[in-house]
Write a protein that holds these residues in place. Sequence first.
Motif, mmCIF file in Angstrom:
data_model
loop_
_atom_site.group_PDB
_atom_site.id
_atom_site.type_symbol
_atom_site.label_atom_id
_atom_site.label_comp_id
_atom_site.label_asym_id
_atom_site.label_seq_id
_atom_site.Cartn_x
_atom_site.Cartn_y
_atom_site.Cartn_z
ATOM 1 N N ARG A 140 -15.422 3.243 10.783
ATOM 2 C CA ARG A 140 -15.127 2.246 11.813
ATOM 3 C C ARG A 140 -15.333 2.821 13.209
ATOM 4 N NH1 ARG A 140 -9.697 -0.139 8.858
ATOM 5 N NH2 ARG A 140 -10.752 -1.707 7.592
ATOM 6 N N SER B 89 2.297 4.061 7.065
ATOM 7 C CA SER B 89 1.571 5.008 7.905
ATOM 8 C C SER B 89 0.439 5.688 7.143
ATOM 9 C CB SER B 89 2.564 6.055 8.410
ATOM 10 O OG SER B 89 1.937 6.916 9.310
ATOM 11 N N GLY B 90 -0.708 5.818 7.793
ATOM 12 C CA GLY B 90 -1.845 6.500 7.188
ATOM 13 C C GLY B 90 -2.852 5.580 6.542
ATOM 14 N N ASN B 91 -2.495 4.292 6.391
ATOM 15 C CA ASN B 91 -3.422 3.367 5.743
ATOM 16 C C ASN B 91 -4.430 2.762 6.723
ATOM 17 O OD1 ASN B 91 -2.778 2.788 2.753
ATOM 18 N ND2 ASN B 91 -0.750 2.886 3.711
ATOM 19 N N LEU C 115 0.861 -1.179 0.000
ATOM 20 C CA LEU C 115 0.000 0.000 0.000
ATOM 21 C C LEU C 115 0.899 1.231 0.000
ATOM 22 C CD1 LEU C 115 -2.624 -1.371 2.467
ATOM 23 C CD2 LEU C 115 -3.211 -0.321 0.283
ATOM 24 N N PRO C 116 0.488 2.282 -0.682
ATOM 25 C CA PRO C 116 1.377 3.443 -0.828
ATOM 26 C C PRO C 116 1.579 4.209 0.477
ATOM 27 C CG PRO C 116 -0.795 3.909 -1.707
ATOM 28 C CD PRO C 116 -0.786 2.460 -1.356
ATOM 29 N N ASN C 117 2.667 4.961 0.520
ATOM 30 C CA ASN C 117 2.863 5.886 1.632
ATOM 31 C C ASN C 117 1.828 6.985 1.547
ATOM 32 O OD1 ASN C 117 5.196 5.267 3.303
ATOM 33 N ND2 ASN C 117 6.296 5.306 1.361
ATOM 34 N N LEU C 118 1.215 7.309 2.638
ATOM 35 C CA LEU C 118 0.168 8.328 2.626
ATOM 36 C C LEU C 118 0.493 9.398 3.639
ATOM 37 C CD1 LEU C 118 -2.883 5.922 2.777
ATOM 38 C CD2 LEU C 118 -2.072 7.127 0.760
ATOM 39 N N THR C 119 -0.047 10.585 3.415
ATOM 40 C CA THR C 119 0.024 11.582 4.478
ATOM 41 C C THR C 119 -1.188 11.330 5.376
ATOM 42 O OG1 THR C 119 -1.295 13.191 3.283
ATOM 43 C CG2 THR C 119 1.072 13.268 2.954
ATOM 44 N N ALA C 120 -1.170 11.961 6.528
ATOM 45 C CA ALA C 120 -2.218 11.712 7.511
ATOM 46 C C ALA C 120 -3.603 12.088 6.984
ATOM 47 C CB ALA C 120 -1.921 12.494 8.784
ATOM 48 N N HIS D 157 -8.774 6.971 3.234
ATOM 49 C CA HIS D 157 -8.423 6.259 4.467
ATOM 50 C C HIS D 157 -9.007 6.946 5.694
ATOM 51 C CE1 HIS D 157 -5.760 3.175 2.731
ATOM 52 N NE2 HIS D 157 -5.740 4.050 1.743
ATOM 53 N N TYR E 156 -11.665 5.202 8.296
ATOM 54 C CA TYR E 156 -11.414 5.311 9.735
ATOM 55 C C TYR E 156 -12.660 5.832 10.456
ATOM 56 C CZ TYR E 156 -9.695 7.500 14.040
ATOM 57 O OH TYR E 156 -9.538 7.891 15.347
ATOM 58 N N TYR F 84 0.012 3.906 12.152
ATOM 59 C CA TYR F 84 0.635 5.195 12.453
ATOM 60 C C TYR F 84 2.133 5.042 12.671
ATOM 61 C CZ TYR F 84 -4.137 6.684 13.690
ATOM 62 O OH TYR F 84 -5.484 6.956 13.680
ATOM 63 N N LYS G 272 -5.928 1.843 11.753
ATOM 64 C CA LYS G 272 -5.072 2.672 10.919
ATOM 65 C C LYS G 272 -3.628 2.531 11.409
ATOM 66 C CE LYS G 272 -5.605 7.331 8.998
ATOM 67 N NZ LYS G 272 -6.348 8.572 9.155
#
Lengths: 312, 415
Positions: A31, B284-286, A14-19, A24, A28, B248, B246
């Motif tokens: 959930r 991170s972030g997923n 899965l790609p790197n994501l920013t917060a 995503h 969240y 972190y 998620k």
Amino acid sequence: MATIRANTISTKSLPNLTANDLEHEAIYIFREVAAQFENPVLLFSGGKDSITLVRLAQKAFYPAKIPFPLLHIDTGHNFKETIAFRDKLVADLGINLIVRYVQDSIDQGKVLEEQGKYASRNSLQTTTLLDAIEEFKFDACIGGARRDEEKARAKERIFSVRDDFGQWDEKNQRPEVFDMLNGHIDLGQNVRVFPISNWTELDVWSYIEKEKIEIPSLYFAHKRSTFIRDGLIWTAEDEVVFRSEDEAVQERWVRFRTVGDMSCTAAVESTADSIEKVVAEIRDSRISERGARIDDKRSEAAMEKRKQQGYF
Amino acid sequence: MMNVVKIATAGSVDDGKSTLIGRLLYDTNSLTEDKIDAIQKSSLKKGYDYLDFSLATDGLVAEREQGITIDVAHIYFSTRSRSYIIADTPGHVEYTRNMVTGASTSQVAIVLIDARKGVVEQTYRHFFINNLLRIKNVIVAINKMDLVDFSEQVYLDIKVQFEKLNSKSTYEEQQLHFIPVSALHGDNIAIKSERMPWYEGKPLLYHLEQLELTDVNDQGEARFPVQQVIRPKTAEFHDFRGYAGKVYGGSLEVGDEVAVLPTGTRSRIKDIYFYDQSFKRASSGNSVTLTLEDNINIARGDMLVRPNELPKVERAIEATICWMDNKPLTAGSKYILRHNTNQVLSKIELIRNVIATDYSGSEPASSLHLNQIGETSLKLSKPIYFDPYSSNKTNGAFILIDPQTNATSGVGFIH
């Protein structure tokens, strides 16, 4: 729906994501709703935003089914395409659909039908919605509102607490820090939840394109009998939209940017007949989507007033 | 596309913040025709001979009446390469809680300074909050340069004042960028101003476009707070037991050994799912769903970590708290503490001090009032699994919920 292929080893990352990744973040939030509330419901209008919510909810809980029902507040002024679409979607998902009718609230004498050529049932929905919340004791109502839609929405929280009267107290909202969502409420209160708060109209459309999500045909350019009022294009195909004698009917290529209550939803002239073309058109467009909704134009503070009264 | 840059702005109407934001929206073609139309009408009604871009950002009725911003407003604009959300808050001391809220999700802050006034008390406060919340990128926009004849000396003097302030900062890795601008006339906003040839840097928008977004913390130790357990209980997925949450701070991979906190039970990651697809690695972030090799009893509030990267597990913590409730925080009072998905009861053991947001130091205190920031000691009913805020933001922050009113009364940053 695809099934998980067990025992196959994936090599994908899965790609790197920013917060702040929107998809995503929305998953969240879904959930958190399922974990923090006993009796949530997803408010479903048949529009692209609520259809997007359904996809995000599927992603949040897969391989389990979406763990709450859909609630449709039916104004009786729906485009027939919307209803057909709704029924098929619910059947595919295998989840429960609850429908409550504005017509029933009118028949019970709880609300009065508006009169005149701008008559709309949009604001009457509030009563029917609040009655449904009370009837089913819903403690969280998930909706597709976005902060970019309108000025008053720009202040809305992701978890927005409403009192027993469904009222929004904009001066007394809970701070939402980091991604911690506080779902603590008293009996009788409920929370409106907006998982796609941070999305823009273009984000929603791009997501629909990327995910190949099916949406009602109304969103794509089609030929329709229409008439012009106040510079906006209205459908002439249904008696719900009041038309006076001097408003001439003409066939036009149009599509709708929202598909809510027919009586207050104007069309835009368009030749965008595919999702790619719609996304391109939105990207270049210079009129905001609520600009085509007469109920927000009534006064500068229209939305804010309706929200204080419990409107979604 | 789905990645968004969040920008925190703070300030009062006088320093031209709304105009700056309106200008950013206008210059990036983010204002729609009906909004420009509304601005023109409003500007005309007020008798202005220019377009009042500040009207693009005004929110609620009460604000329009008083001409001030009273909460956190979210404003959207985008360029070809990025989408932006501005979390805009008023700059007065009584809105500290809103500034903290807006800053908590932002990767960059714009501190606005009126070139005629220089660094003022409010500047100290904005900067203090950006330090406290450890916002990596701070853009110092020195505005209204048109009113000081685009003078380089004015710009340099303010820069010196600000560098002095920066020497008191506790966040050394923070990146500062100084830009002289005139929001009203668009100088150095989207395009480089020709009226300030002495400024060799880039315009504001360029800085935003070039920001490095991944937090250094994201390359560190992974934290996976469990939001809920996914159990389909259908024939097809009869034994499926997934943990939704998620990631972190770092990444997790299939095969990684994990410890489940608080019990410490160990297992290995069997699968990482995102919807109906399985993946080898989640960073991170997923928001993903994990399955483990072993059938362990795991519930919401538990946390999965690598056994050699354990966070602190403690029942007593030291934290800096920003108080957000009208009812003051006093020693001995009890609140629900939410930390990630975990929730425990907490008792305020001690309030050490109130910290002045103008860097003038701290004073001993026995309570924290609305918008005050102070150092505290808390005792917890059960341990939480945390990192210091300085090494992992999400795992180092908590909120306090008033058990009587359900209000989010404060936010804490663990030492």
